[in-house]
Design a protein around this motif. Structure first.
Motif, PDB file in Angstrom:
ATOM      1  N   PHE A 134      -2.073   1.890 -15.971  1.00 18.97           N
ATOM      2  CA  PHE A 134      -2.326   3.308 -15.740  1.00 18.97           C
ATOM      3  C   PHE A 134      -2.523   4.068 -17.045  1.00 18.97           C
ATOM      4  CE2 PHE A 134       0.207   2.776 -11.632  1.00 18.97           C
ATOM      5  CZ  PHE A 134      -0.943   2.704 -10.873  1.00 18.97           C
ATOM      6  N   ALA A 135      -1.856   3.634 -18.113  1.00 17.65           N
ATOM      7  CA  ALA A 135      -1.953   4.337 -19.392  1.00 17.65           C
ATOM      8  C   ALA A 135      -3.350   4.238 -19.994  1.00 17.65           C
ATOM      9  CB  ALA A 135      -0.925   3.782 -20.374  1.00 17.65           C
ATOM     10  N   ALA A 136      -4.145   3.247 -19.567  1.00 22.18           N
ATOM     11  CA  ALA A 136      -5.489   3.056 -20.108  1.00 22.18           C
ATOM     12  C   ALA A 136      -6.568   3.624 -19.194  1.00 22.18           C
ATOM     13  CB  ALA A 136      -5.751   1.562 -20.352  1.00 22.18           C
ATOM     14  N   MET A 149      -5.121   4.374  -3.652  1.00 24.44           N
ATOM     15  CA  MET A 149      -3.723   4.595  -3.291  1.00 24.44           C
ATOM     16  C   MET A 149      -3.590   5.149  -1.881  1.00 24.44           C
ATOM     17  SD  MET A 149      -1.688   6.040  -6.602  1.00 24.44           S
ATOM     18  CE  MET A 149      -1.585   5.105  -8.130  1.00 24.44           C
ATOM     19  N   ALA A 150      -4.610   5.855  -1.412  1.00 21.79           N
ATOM     20  CA  ALA A 150      -4.541   6.409  -0.059  1.00 21.79           C
ATOM     21  C   ALA A 150      -4.447   5.319   0.991  1.00 21.79           C
ATOM     22  CB  ALA A 150      -5.762   7.298   0.203  1.00 21.79           C
ATOM     23  N   ASP A 151      -4.867   4.099   0.645  1.00 18.54           N
ATOM     24  CA  ASP A 151      -4.803   2.992   1.595  1.00 18.54           C
ATOM     25  C   ASP A 151      -3.452   2.290   1.599  1.00 18.54           C
ATOM     26  OD1 ASP A 151      -7.444   3.495   2.232  1.00 18.54           O
ATOM     27  OD2 ASP A 151      -8.223   2.096   0.739  1.00 18.54           O
ATOM     28  N   LEU A 152      -2.565   2.638   0.648  1.00 20.15           N
ATOM     29  CA  LEU A 152      -1.249   2.010   0.610  1.00 20.15           C
ATOM     30  C   LEU A 152      -0.388   2.502   1.773  1.00 20.15           C
ATOM     31  CD1 LEU A 152      -0.331   2.107  -3.188  1.00 20.15           C
ATOM     32  CD2 LEU A 152      -0.939   0.117  -1.833  1.00 20.15           C
ATOM     33  N   ARG A 153       0.334   1.590   2.378  1.00 20.39           N
ATOM     34  CA  ARG A 153       1.234   1.932   3.474  1.00 20.39           C
ATOM     35  C   ARG A 153       2.628   1.442   3.136  1.00 20.39           C
ATOM     36  NH1 ARG A 153      -2.154   4.804   4.090  1.00 20.39           N
ATOM     37  NH2 ARG A 153      -3.557   5.161   5.866  1.00 20.39           N
ATOM     38  N   LEU A 154       3.575   2.371   3.015  1.00 20.05           N
ATOM     39  CA  LEU A 154       4.943   2.025   2.685  1.00 20.05           C
ATOM     40  C   LEU A 154       5.810   2.172   3.920  1.00 20.05           C
ATOM     41  CD1 LEU A 154       3.796   2.724  -0.242  1.00 20.05           C
ATOM     42  CD2 LEU A 154       6.167   3.151  -0.817  1.00 20.05           C
ATOM     43  N   ALA A 155       6.644   1.203   4.147  1.00 17.15           N
ATOM     44  CA  ALA A 155       7.590   1.247   5.255  1.00 17.15           C
ATOM     45  C   ALA A 155       8.865   0.562   4.803  1.00 17.15           C
ATOM     46  CB  ALA A 155       7.021   0.562   6.495  1.00 17.15           C
ATOM     47  N   ALA A 219       3.303   9.087 -15.197  1.00 10.60           N
ATOM     48  CA  ALA A 219       3.836  10.026 -14.209  1.00 10.60           C
ATOM     49  C   ALA A 219       2.756  10.503 -13.255  1.00 10.60           C
ATOM     50  CB  ALA A 219       4.488  11.215 -14.921  1.00 10.60           C
ATOM     51  N   ARG A 220       1.564  10.765 -13.759  1.00 12.63           N
ATOM     52  CA  ARG A 220       0.501  11.287 -12.897  1.00 12.63           C
ATOM     53  C   ARG A 220       0.159  10.299 -11.796  1.00 12.63           C
ATOM     54  NH1 ARG A 220      -5.654  12.601 -14.986  1.00 12.63           N
ATOM     55  NH2 ARG A 220      -6.535  13.153 -12.954  1.00 12.63           N
ATOM     56  N   ALA A 221       0.010   9.021 -12.148  1.00 11.64           N
ATOM     57  CA  ALA A 221      -0.319   8.020 -11.139  1.00 11.64           C
ATOM     58  C   ALA A 221       0.846   7.782 -10.187  1.00 11.64           C
ATOM     59  CB  ALA A 221      -0.727   6.714 -11.815  1.00 11.64           C
ATOM     60  N   LEU A 222       2.071   7.806 -10.698  1.00 17.97           N
ATOM     61  CA  LEU A 222       3.222   7.534  -9.839  1.00 17.97           C
ATOM     62  C   LEU A 222       3.483   8.684  -8.873  1.00 17.97           C
ATOM     63  CD1 LEU A 222       5.652   5.812 -12.365  1.00 17.97           C
ATOM     64  CD2 LEU A 222       4.133   4.751 -10.686  1.00 17.97           C
ATOM     65  N   VAL A 223       3.259   9.914  -9.290  1.00 17.34           N
ATOM     66  CA  VAL A 223       3.403  11.040  -8.375  1.00 17.34           C
ATOM     67  C   VAL A 223       2.329  10.968  -7.288  1.00 17.34           C
ATOM     68  CG1 VAL A 223       3.311  13.567  -8.174  1.00 17.34           C
ATOM     69  CG2 VAL A 223       4.557  12.501 -10.050  1.00 17.34           C
ATOM     70  N   ARG A 224       1.145  10.498  -7.649  1.00 20.26           N
ATOM     71  CA  ARG A 224       0.111  10.275  -6.616  1.00 20.26           C
ATOM     72  C   ARG A 224       0.565   9.186  -5.642  1.00 20.26           C
ATOM     73  NH1 ARG A 224      -2.142   9.970  -2.837  1.00 20.26           N
ATOM     74  NH2 ARG A 224      -4.361   9.723  -2.369  1.00 20.26           N
ATOM     75  N   PHE A 225       1.290   8.199  -6.146  1.00 19.37           N
ATOM     76  CA  PHE A 225       1.847   7.171  -5.277  1.00 19.37           C
ATOM     77  C   PHE A 225       2.898   7.774  -4.343  1.00 19.37           C
ATOM     78  CE2 PHE A 225       5.348   4.058  -4.772  1.00 19.37           C
ATOM     79  CZ  PHE A 225       4.687   3.128  -3.980  1.00 19.37           C
ATOM     80  N   GLY A 360       5.568  -1.412 -12.496  1.00 17.56           N
ATOM     81  CA  GLY A 360       4.940  -0.255 -11.868  1.00 17.56           C
ATOM     82  C   GLY A 360       3.835   0.326 -12.709  1.00 17.56           C
ATOM     83  N   HIS A 361       3.084  -0.540 -13.381  1.00 16.49           N
ATOM     84  CA  HIS A 361       2.076  -0.078 -14.341  1.00 16.49           C
ATOM     85  C   HIS A 361       0.666  -0.070 -13.788  1.00 16.49           C
ATOM     86  CE1 HIS A 361       1.681  -4.395 -14.375  1.00 16.49           C
ATOM     87  NE2 HIS A 361       0.579  -4.303 -15.077  1.00 16.49           N
ATOM     88  N   SER A 362       0.445  -0.611 -12.585  1.00 14.06           N
ATOM     89  CA  SER A 362      -0.906  -0.766 -12.063  1.00 14.06           C
ATOM     90  C   SER A 362      -0.881  -0.671 -10.545  1.00 14.06           C
ATOM     91  CB  SER A 362      -1.502  -2.117 -12.490  1.00 14.06           C
ATOM     92  OG  SER A 362      -0.767  -3.189 -11.909  1.00 14.06           O
TER      93      SER A 362
END
Length: 375
Positions: A134-136, A149-155, A219-225, A360-362
């Protein structure tokens, strides 16, 4: 070049020329032939350029057919003998596969360029993006990652519910209501008995994301997660960790990612500031976690472990959290580095109370995280 003739003569010449083109291998529909005959009647046949471009515009549909058309035009309109059919030259092409990663190594050989053309073939951009740090990321890659990320489904992992559901097997607790209904259809005889069994439901998922200065590249990518998790299913709580604890579940509940992230950034006043993980976790345990939010839940902490507070306090609060949670997962973006070691004071104090320690980098690591929390 023949002189101008009547329309029937133009039709005859157009039909003959179209027949010659078909024999040369061109696809000339009847409609194109009619259009060419109409064009000939309009521009006449006294000027070579007019006839040539009338046929070129109506009878040639692919650029690679131009050479065949020129040869047939010379044979029909200028009575030139058709030249020999050009021999197709087979070129040898070297294909080099590239996975998109630049490791700084040179290809084998003495460095000379090959004599044959080289075609570099890359994998799918989305596949490359899944494994990129994510940093790159560039702004365009962040936009693409937001869509993925919108396709990720967490349960969360399943737990036994107080509710019951019909059982397909002849076991469990008897379902008297369904059994009586079936008996009424069989003359009052309980021939086909029904049973119920305990239902299952996903556990609550609690996400604690570190938004301090050391986590700025991620942080930006993880908050989107976190946003994808909140809008993807129910029973998800999201918090931001810094010098204070901020609940951002309501801000991330919007379906619009940009509006959700803007609202969350406005809500978190200590974004890119310091970190006091021990004090923040104590606040979480006192006000939210021990009171019920973390009880039996899957708690995910997304942080690099850099802490300015007291490590003993962090260890104490992690022990409290572990006692009430079903599982504690720590996500560290720095773990993907080959030289990583949990030497930071916060990370070293918290690690004994963590059930799963993941990267949690990618995007690929977050997909793995979705599998971890579901077990």
């Amino acid at each position: 070049m023949p002189e101008v003739v009547e329309a029937p003569e133009a039709d005859r010449m157009a039909v003959g020329f179209a027949r010659l083109l078909r024999g040369a291998g061109l696809d000339v529909p009847v409609g194109s032939t009619i259009t060419f005959a109409t064009a000939l009647a309009t521009v006449g046949m006294e000027r070579r350029e007019a006839v040539y471009w009338a046929g070129r515009a109506t009878l040639v549909h692919r650029p690679e057919d131009t050479t065949t058309y020129d040869r047939a035009f010379g044979a029909w309109w200028e009575h030139a003998a058709p030249g020999p059919t050009p021999v197709e030259i087979v070129h040898e092409i070297t294909i080099a596969f590239d996975d998109g990663a630049d490791d700084g190594t040179e290809p084998p050989g003495d460095g000379e360029q090959p004599d044959t053309p080289t075609v570099a073939v890359r994998y799918s951009p989305a596949e490359v993006l899944r494994h990129r740090d994510f940093a790159a990321y560039t702004p365009a890659e962040f936009a693409e990652a937001r869509r993925l990320m919108a396709d990720l489904r967490l349960a969360g992992a399943l737990r036994r519910s107080r509710r019951s559901r019909p059982s397909r097997h002849r076991r469990g607790r008897p379902d008297l209501r369904r059994t009586v209904r079936r008996a009424l259809r069989a003359g009052g005889e309980p021939i086909n008995r029904a049973f119920v069994e305990p239902a299952q439901r996903p556990r609550r998922l609690v996400l604690l994301c570190d938004v301090s200065g050391s986590m700025e590249p991620y942080a930006r990518a993880l908050v989107r997660f976190l946003h994808a998790a909140v809008v993807g299913r129910g029973r998800v709580e999201a918090f931001a960790l810094g010098t204070r604890l901020t609940r951002i579940t309501r801000e991330l509940s919007s379906r619009d990612p940009d509006a959700a992230l803007t609202a969350a950034a406005r809500r978190v006043v200590d974004w890119s500031g310091g970190t006091r993980l021990g004090e923040v976790l104590r606040t979480f345990n006192d006000e939210w976690g021990v009171r019920g939010v973390a009880r039996g839940a899957v708690v995910v902490i997304l942080s690099d472990g850099w802490d300015r507070g007291d490590p003993a306090l962090l260890a104490e609060q992690m022990a409290r959290l572990q006692r009430v949670a079903y599982k504690v997962v720590w996500v560290n973006p720095l773990k993907a580095s080959p030289d990583f070691a949990p030497l930071a004071r916060g990370m070293a104090a918290a690690l004994p109370y963590v059930d799963d320690f993941v990267e949690g980098h990618s995007l690929a690591s977050l997909e793995h995280l979705a599998e971890v929390v579901s077990v």
